[in-house]
Design a protein around this motif. Structure first.
Motif, mmCIF file in Angstrom:
data_model
loop_
_atom_site.group_PDB
_atom_site.id
_atom_site.type_symbol
_atom_site.label_atom_id
_atom_site.label_comp_id
_atom_site.label_asym_id
_atom_site.label_seq_id
_atom_site.Cartn_x
_atom_site.Cartn_y
_atom_site.Cartn_z
ATOM 1 N N PHE A 124 -38.417 21.085 -35.757
ATOM 2 C CA PHE A 124 -37.421 20.239 -36.775
ATOM 3 C C PHE A 124 -36.103 20.559 -36.602
ATOM 4 N N ASN A 125 -35.145 19.499 -36.160
ATOM 5 C CA ASN A 125 -33.760 19.730 -36.368
ATOM 6 C C ASN A 125 -33.021 19.178 -37.671
ATOM 7 N N PRO A 126 -32.726 20.214 -38.468
ATOM 8 C CA PRO A 126 -32.119 19.915 -39.913
ATOM 9 C C PRO A 126 -30.876 19.128 -39.366
ATOM 10 N N LEU A 127 -30.579 18.051 -40.600
ATOM 11 C CA LEU A 127 -29.425 17.394 -40.608
ATOM 12 C C LEU A 127 -28.527 17.874 -41.560
ATOM 13 N N GLY A 128 -27.280 17.931 -41.185
ATOM 14 C CA GLY A 128 -26.213 18.536 -42.166
ATOM 15 C C GLY A 128 -24.806 17.946 -42.298
ATOM 16 N N ALA A 129 -24.218 18.067 -43.286
ATOM 17 C CA ALA A 129 -22.664 17.525 -43.145
ATOM 18 C C ALA A 129 -21.808 18.818 -42.794
ATOM 19 N N PHE A 130 -20.773 18.626 -41.865
ATOM 20 C CA PHE A 130 -19.957 19.571 -41.374
ATOM 21 C C PHE A 130 -18.498 18.994 -41.415
ATOM 22 N N SER A 131 -17.502 19.816 -41.475
ATOM 23 C CA SER A 131 -16.177 19.667 -41.510
ATOM 24 C C SER A 131 -15.144 20.683 -41.183
ATOM 25 N N ALA A 210 -18.328 15.084 -41.041
ATOM 26 C CA ALA A 210 -19.462 14.390 -40.125
ATOM 27 C C ALA A 210 -20.872 14.970 -40.238
ATOM 28 N N ILE A 211 -21.921 13.901 -40.119
ATOM 29 C CA ILE A 211 -22.991 14.366 -40.527
ATOM 30 C C ILE A 211 -23.833 14.314 -39.110
#
Length: 284
Positions: A124-131, A210-211
Protein backbone atom coordinates in the motif's frame (compact mmCIF):
# COMPACT_ATOMS: atom_id res chain seq x y z
CA UNK A 1 -0.43 2.77 -36.21
CA UNK A 2 1.93 5.61 -35.26
CA UNK A 3 1.29 4.91 -31.58
CA UNK A 4 1.90 1.18 -31.96
CA UNK A 5 5.14 1.72 -33.85
CA UNK A 6 6.39 4.31 -31.35
CA UNK A 7 5.36 2.18 -28.39
CA UNK A 8 7.14 -0.83 -29.86
CA UNK A 9 10.39 1.09 -30.27
CA UNK A 10 10.20 2.50 -26.73
CA UNK A 11 9.26 -0.85 -25.24
CA UNK A 12 11.97 -2.78 -27.08
CA UNK A 13 14.60 -0.25 -26.03
CA UNK A 14 13.56 -0.23 -22.38
CA UNK A 15 12.99 -3.96 -22.32
CA UNK A 16 16.41 -4.66 -23.83
CA UNK A 17 18.04 -2.50 -21.18
CA UNK A 18 16.17 -4.37 -18.46
CA UNK A 19 17.16 -7.75 -19.85
CA UNK A 20 20.81 -6.70 -20.20
CA UNK A 21 20.77 -5.44 -16.61
CA UNK A 22 19.17 -8.65 -15.39
CA UNK A 23 21.70 -10.82 -17.19
CA UNK A 24 24.59 -8.82 -15.75
CA UNK A 25 23.28 -8.83 -12.19
CA UNK A 26 25.22 -11.06 -9.78
CA UNK A 27 23.53 -14.24 -8.65
CA UNK A 28 22.07 -14.00 -5.14
CA UNK A 29 24.43 -15.59 -2.64
CA UNK A 30 21.76 -17.39 -0.70
CA UNK A 31 19.62 -18.59 -3.62
CA UNK A 32 18.92 -22.31 -3.60
CA UNK A 33 19.93 -24.19 -6.75
CA UNK A 34 17.11 -24.57 -9.25
CA UNK A 35 16.03 -28.14 -9.87
CA UNK A 36 15.54 -29.43 -13.39
CA UNK A 37 11.87 -30.11 -12.59
CA UNK A 38 11.29 -26.51 -11.53
CA UNK A 39 13.17 -25.16 -14.53
CA UNK A 40 11.12 -27.22 -16.96
CA UNK A 41 7.85 -26.15 -15.33
CA UNK A 42 8.51 -22.52 -16.29
CA UNK A 43 10.28 -22.81 -19.62
CA UNK A 44 9.50 -19.20 -20.63
CA UNK A 45 10.41 -16.02 -18.70
CA UNK A 46 7.57 -14.04 -17.16
CA UNK A 47 7.61 -10.47 -18.51
CA UNK A 48 6.19 -7.69 -16.37
CA UNK A 49 5.73 -3.93 -16.66
CA UNK A 50 6.09 -1.77 -13.53
CA UNK A 51 6.63 1.74 -12.27
CA UNK A 52 10.14 2.03 -10.79
CA UNK A 53 9.55 2.70 -7.08
CA UNK A 54 8.53 0.89 -4.99
CA UNK A 55 6.86 -1.70 -7.26
CA UNK A 56 9.91 -2.10 -9.50
CA UNK A 57 12.24 -2.42 -6.52
CA UNK A 58 10.00 -4.97 -4.80
CA UNK A 59 9.70 -7.02 -7.97
CA UNK A 60 13.46 -6.84 -8.55
CA UNK A 61 13.99 -8.16 -5.01
CA UNK A 62 11.73 -11.12 -5.81
CA UNK A 63 13.46 -11.67 -9.17
CA UNK A 64 16.93 -11.72 -7.64
CA UNK A 65 16.33 -13.43 -4.29
CA UNK A 66 13.22 -15.62 -4.37
CA UNK A 67 12.20 -16.47 -7.95
CA UNK A 68 15.37 -18.48 -8.75
CA UNK A 69 14.44 -20.95 -6.00
CA UNK A 70 11.12 -21.58 -7.78
CA UNK A 71 12.71 -21.91 -11.21
CA UNK A 72 10.95 -18.73 -12.36
CA UNK A 73 12.73 -16.20 -14.57
CA UNK A 74 11.37 -12.64 -14.38
CA UNK A 75 12.04 -9.87 -16.90
CA UNK A 76 11.11 -6.31 -15.91
CA UNK A 77 10.08 -3.40 -18.13
CA UNK A 78 9.90 -0.06 -16.28
CA UNK A 79 7.77 2.99 -17.13
CA UNK A 80 7.54 6.35 -15.38
CA UNK A 81 3.81 6.95 -15.80
CA UNK A 82 0.58 5.23 -14.85
CA UNK A 83 -0.65 4.42 -18.36
CA UNK A 84 2.21 2.65 -20.13
CA UNK A 85 2.38 -0.47 -17.90
CA UNK A 86 -1.22 -1.30 -18.81
CA UNK A 87 -0.76 -0.34 -22.45
CA UNK A 88 2.30 -2.62 -22.60
CA UNK A 89 0.05 -5.43 -21.39
CA UNK A 90 -2.61 -4.58 -23.96
CA UNK A 91 -0.01 -4.55 -26.75
CA UNK A 92 1.33 -7.96 -25.70
CA UNK A 93 4.78 -6.68 -24.73
CA UNK A 94 4.40 -8.20 -21.24
CA UNK A 95 2.45 -10.99 -19.56
CA UNK A 96 1.38 -9.05 -16.46
CA UNK A 97 2.13 -5.91 -14.50
CA UNK A 98 2.63 -4.86 -10.91
CA UNK A 99 1.91 -1.23 -10.03
CA UNK A 100 -1.82 -0.53 -9.67
CA UNK A 101 -4.71 -0.82 -7.22
CA UNK A 102 -8.20 -2.10 -8.03
CA UNK A 103 -10.02 1.25 -8.46
CA UNK A 104 -7.37 2.48 -10.91
CA UNK A 105 -7.45 -0.83 -12.78
CA UNK A 106 -11.24 -0.77 -13.06
CA UNK A 107 -11.31 2.81 -14.34
CA UNK A 108 -8.47 2.18 -16.80
CA UNK A 109 -10.26 -0.92 -18.08
CA UNK A 110 -13.35 1.15 -18.87
CA UNK A 111 -11.40 3.95 -20.52
CA UNK A 112 -9.25 1.67 -22.69
CA UNK A 113 -11.57 -1.26 -23.39
CA UNK A 114 -9.47 -3.77 -21.47
CA UNK A 115 -10.55 -6.69 -19.32
CA UNK A 116 -8.03 -6.66 -16.49
CA UNK A 117 -8.02 -8.83 -13.40
CA UNK A 118 -6.09 -8.25 -10.16
CA UNK A 119 -4.65 -10.92 -7.90
CA UNK A 120 -3.66 -10.74 -4.24
CA UNK A 121 -2.85 -7.41 -2.53
CA UNK A 122 0.85 -6.86 -1.83
CA UNK A 123 1.69 -3.31 -0.71
CA UNK A 124 0.00 0.00 0.00
CA UNK A 125 1.29 3.45 -0.99
CA UNK A 126 -0.24 5.94 1.50
CA UNK A 127 -1.41 9.26 0.08
CA UNK A 128 -0.55 12.48 1.87
CA UNK A 129 -0.45 16.26 1.70
CA UNK A 130 2.96 17.94 1.36
CA UNK A 131 4.11 21.54 1.33
CA UNK A 132 7.21 23.67 1.10
CA UNK A 133 5.27 26.68 2.42
CA UNK A 134 3.22 25.60 5.42
CA UNK A 135 3.50 23.05 8.22
CA UNK A 136 -0.22 22.45 8.74
CA UNK A 137 -3.31 22.51 6.56
CA UNK A 138 -4.87 24.87 9.10
CA UNK A 139 -2.45 27.53 7.78
CA UNK A 140 -3.98 27.54 4.30
CA UNK A 141 -5.14 31.01 3.29
CA UNK A 142 -8.22 31.91 1.26
CA UNK A 143 -7.60 31.12 -2.41
CA UNK A 144 -4.67 28.79 -1.75
CA UNK A 145 -3.66 26.41 -4.55
CA UNK A 146 -3.56 22.64 -4.11
CA UNK A 147 -2.35 20.19 -6.74
CA UNK A 148 -3.94 16.74 -6.83
CA UNK A 149 -3.59 13.67 -9.10
CA UNK A 150 -5.50 13.96 -12.38
CA UNK A 151 -6.45 10.27 -12.52
CA UNK A 152 -9.93 9.85 -11.11
CA UNK A 153 -9.06 7.20 -8.53
CA UNK A 154 -6.17 8.93 -6.78
CA UNK A 155 -7.83 12.30 -7.38
CA UNK A 156 -10.80 10.97 -5.43
CA UNK A 157 -8.49 9.92 -2.60
CA UNK A 158 -7.11 13.46 -2.53
CA UNK A 159 -10.59 14.98 -2.32
CA UNK A 160 -11.52 12.61 0.51
CA UNK A 161 -8.39 13.69 2.37
CA UNK A 162 -9.35 17.35 2.00
CA UNK A 163 -12.85 16.55 3.23
CA UNK A 164 -11.52 14.62 6.22
CA UNK A 165 -9.41 17.67 7.09
CA UNK A 166 -12.50 19.92 6.99
CA UNK A 167 -11.35 21.96 4.00
CA UNK A 168 -14.12 20.95 1.58
CA UNK A 169 -17.46 19.16 1.69
CA UNK A 170 -18.51 16.73 -0.99
CA UNK A 171 -22.18 16.68 -1.98
CA UNK A 172 -24.34 14.07 -0.33
CA UNK A 173 -24.61 10.88 -2.35
CA UNK A 174 -21.27 11.33 -4.10
CA UNK A 175 -20.12 8.16 -5.87
CA UNK A 176 -17.14 6.25 -4.57
CA UNK A 177 -14.91 8.04 -7.09
CA UNK A 178 -15.40 11.71 -6.33
CA UNK A 179 -14.37 14.49 -8.71
CA UNK A 180 -14.01 18.25 -8.32
CA UNK A 181 -17.55 18.56 -9.67
CA UNK A 182 -18.77 16.86 -6.48
CA UNK A 183 -17.51 19.64 -4.20
CA UNK A 184 -20.52 21.20 -2.47
CA UNK A 185 -18.69 23.55 -0.10
CA UNK A 186 -15.27 25.16 -0.43
CA UNK A 187 -15.20 27.86 2.28
CA UNK A 188 -11.57 28.85 1.67
CA UNK A 189 -12.07 29.02 -2.10
CA UNK A 190 -9.25 26.57 -2.60
CA UNK A 191 -8.01 26.30 -6.16
CA UNK A 192 -7.46 22.69 -7.20
CA UNK A 193 -5.00 21.90 -9.98
CA UNK A 194 -5.33 18.41 -11.43
CA UNK A 195 -2.01 17.30 -12.89
CA UNK A 196 -0.32 14.03 -13.81
CA UNK A 197 0.81 12.10 -10.77
CA UNK A 198 4.55 12.01 -11.68
CA UNK A 199 4.55 15.83 -11.86
CA UNK A 200 3.00 16.43 -8.44
CA UNK A 201 6.32 16.45 -6.61
CA UNK A 202 7.71 19.03 -9.03
CA UNK A 203 4.66 21.20 -8.40
CA UNK A 204 5.58 21.74 -4.75
CA UNK A 205 7.43 24.99 -5.44
CA UNK A 206 4.48 26.41 -7.36
CA UNK A 207 1.54 25.49 -5.12
CA UNK A 208 0.70 25.78 -1.44
CA UNK A 209 0.07 22.07 -1.04
CA UNK A 210 0.49 18.99 -3.23
CA UNK A 211 -1.32 15.74 -2.51
CA UNK A 212 0.88 12.87 -3.62
CA UNK A 213 0.87 9.08 -3.45
CA UNK A 214 3.70 7.51 -1.51
CA UNK A 215 5.44 5.82 -4.44
CA UNK A 216 6.56 9.14 -5.93
CA UNK A 217 7.71 10.41 -2.53
CA UNK A 218 9.81 7.32 -1.96
CA UNK A 219 11.33 7.70 -5.42
CA UNK A 220 12.42 11.21 -4.42
CA UNK A 221 13.99 10.02 -1.18
CA UNK A 222 11.20 11.31 1.07
CA UNK A 223 9.08 9.42 3.58
CA UNK A 224 5.30 9.77 3.44
CA UNK A 225 4.87 8.96 7.10
CA UNK A 226 7.49 11.48 8.28
CA UNK A 227 7.19 14.31 5.73
CA UNK A 228 3.44 14.61 5.14
CA UNK A 229 1.50 17.38 6.88
CA UNK A 230 -1.64 15.23 6.58
CA UNK A 231 -2.26 11.58 5.68
CA UNK A 232 -5.36 9.84 4.39
CA UNK A 233 -7.25 7.91 7.02
CA UNK A 234 -6.51 4.23 7.49
CA UNK A 235 -9.03 1.65 6.42
CA UNK A 236 -8.69 1.43 2.65
CA UNK A 237 -5.33 -0.31 2.55
CA UNK A 238 -6.68 -3.47 0.92
CA UNK A 239 -8.76 -1.61 -1.67
CA UNK A 240 -5.89 0.67 -2.67
CA UNK A 241 -3.17 -1.95 -2.30
CA UNK A 242 -0.94 -2.57 -5.30
CA UNK A 243 -1.49 -5.97 -6.89
CA UNK A 244 -0.20 -8.17 -9.65
CA UNK A 245 -2.57 -7.77 -12.61
CA UNK A 246 -3.04 -9.33 -16.02
CA UNK A 247 -5.57 -9.71 -18.81
CA UNK A 248 -8.56 -11.83 -17.85
CA UNK A 249 -8.00 -15.36 -19.06
CA UNK A 250 -4.27 -15.26 -18.29
CA UNK A 251 -4.58 -15.34 -14.50
CA UNK A 252 -4.18 -19.13 -14.40
CA UNK A 253 -0.83 -19.02 -16.18
CA UNK A 254 1.39 -21.09 -13.82
CA UNK A 255 4.11 -18.42 -13.95
CA UNK A 256 1.68 -15.69 -12.87
CA UNK A 257 0.26 -17.88 -10.13
CA UNK A 258 3.77 -18.65 -8.89
CA UNK A 259 4.75 -14.97 -8.82
CA UNK A 260 1.50 -14.15 -7.02
CA UNK A 261 2.57 -16.65 -4.39
CA UNK A 262 6.16 -15.38 -4.20
CA UNK A 263 5.03 -11.78 -3.66
CA UNK A 264 3.57 -12.98 -0.35
CA UNK A 265 6.78 -14.57 0.82
CA UNK A 266 7.73 -13.36 4.34
CA UNK A 267 11.03 -12.12 2.91
CA UNK A 268 9.10 -9.63 0.76
CA UNK A 269 7.37 -8.25 3.86
CA UNK A 270 10.72 -7.94 5.60
CA UNK A 271 12.24 -6.20 2.56
CA UNK A 272 9.38 -3.65 2.37
CA UNK A 273 9.48 -2.87 6.09
CA UNK A 274 13.26 -2.49 6.24
CA UNK A 275 13.68 -0.51 3.03
CA UNK A 276 10.74 1.89 3.26
CA UNK A 277 10.33 2.35 7.02
CA UNK A 278 6.57 2.84 6.94
CA UNK A 279 6.44 4.88 3.73
CA UNK A 280 5.25 1.71 1.96
CA UNK A 281 3.13 -0.79 3.88
CA UNK A 282 2.89 -4.55 3.24
CA UNK A 283 -0.71 -5.75 3.41
CA UNK A 284 -0.25 -9.51 3.75
Amino acid sequence: MKFNRRFFLIAVSAFSASVIFSSCAPSPQNAAPTSSVEASEFSEPLKLSVTPVPAGEILAFVRDNIAPEAGLTIEILEFNDFNQPNLALKEGAVDANYYQHIPFMQDFSKQHDMDLIALNPVHFNPLGAFSNRISSLSELQDGATISIPNDVTNGSRALRLLEDEGLITLREGTDELATSADIAENPKNLRLLEIEAPSLLRSLDDVDVAIITGNFLVQAGLNTKEDAIALEEAGDEARFAVRLATLRGNEDDPRIQKLNELLHDPRVREFINEKYQGAVVPVF
